[in-house]
Design a protein around this motif. Structure first.
Motif: not given
Length: 257
Positions: A49-56
């Motif tokens: 949520l801080n760096q606004v990156v995602g993965t699965i």
């Protein structure tokens, strides 16, 4: 060496500080499991949520994501309760961290399904399906169209008034949350996050990302003249794109003031 004691003290201070810096930021790795069975969970969405990156997560429930100490990670998986955790220094030091998600318990009630009375004739059946009666208005010079509830001169006036009035709620809301709104562009650039939002309709993930209340999101879209049916039925990705369009228009108008 003239002062070996001084050299020893300098090394004692420098080495721990360097080690701490190394573990404070980088790639965080962990595994997501089912809290009830301890089995790994595949395809869990993980968002920083801080760096606004995602993965699965992969088949073993494992994932790797860019993170720093004190960043908040958000976990979302269908049928399981969403969860947030704060990244700590110990999590970087020990790579056997397990994140346990709890299954949701649904109490199903009796549902009466009333299918459409279809005749088999396309011309007739199309007329029986519900449609969005909100009209859209396009304004020259602006890249997006605006929705309004009805097709009337007063509806057009309402659209223009919401865009041009500097004291409306739209300006107040964006001005009150400038940092969160700047996240909109970052979110739109991450395909993993976009894929997750496209499957969501509850605004839960979106409110966590933007740190806004659901009521604030609805107020923004309402004052951008999106219809109540769109706000109620659109998925989270469509809501994100609508918010982004509203925000871009706000910035343009704010510079003109």
């Amino acid at each position: 060496m003239k002062n070996p004691l001084l050299l020893f003290l300098l090394l004692a201070v420098t080495l721990p500080a360097s080690a701490q810096d190394t573990s404070a930021a980088g790639i965080f790795k962990a595994r997501v499991i089912n809290a009830q069975t301890d089995q790994p969970l595949e395809s869990v969405h993980v968002i920083n949520l801080n760096q606004v990156v995602g993965t699965i997560t992969d088949r073993q429930g494992e994932f790797a994501i860019r993170a720093a100490v004190n960043d908040t990670l958000y976990f979302s998986y269908l049928g399981f309760k969403s969860q947030k955790i704060r990244v700590t220094n110990d999590m970087f030091k020990f790579e056997d961290t397990d994140i346990a998600l709890t299954e949701l318990a649904y109490a199903l009630e009796e549902v009466i399904v009333q299918p459409y009375q279809l005749t088999g004739y396309l011309e007739i059946d199309v007329k029986n399906l519900p449609i969005n009666t909100a009209y859209q208005y396009s304004i020259s010079g602006l890249p997006v169209s605006y929705e309004s509830g009805s097709k009337s001169p007063s509806a057009v006036t309402k659209v223009l008034g919401a865009i041009m009035n500097p004291a409306d709620l739209l300006r107040n809301l964006f001005g009150r949350h400038p940092r969160q709104m700047r996240k909109l562009r970052q979110i739109k650039e991450d395909d993993r996050i976009r894929d997750l939002l496209a499957s969501k309709f509850d605004r839960e993930t979106l409110t966590e990302l933007l740190q806004l209340q659901k009521v604030d999101i609805e107020d923004i879209l309402t004052n951008c003249n999106y219809s109540s049916s769109f706000i109620r039925t659109a998925n989270d990705l469509q809501i994100l794109d609508a918010l982004s369009s509203c925000y871009e228009e706000y910035k343009v108008l704010n510079r003109q003031k």
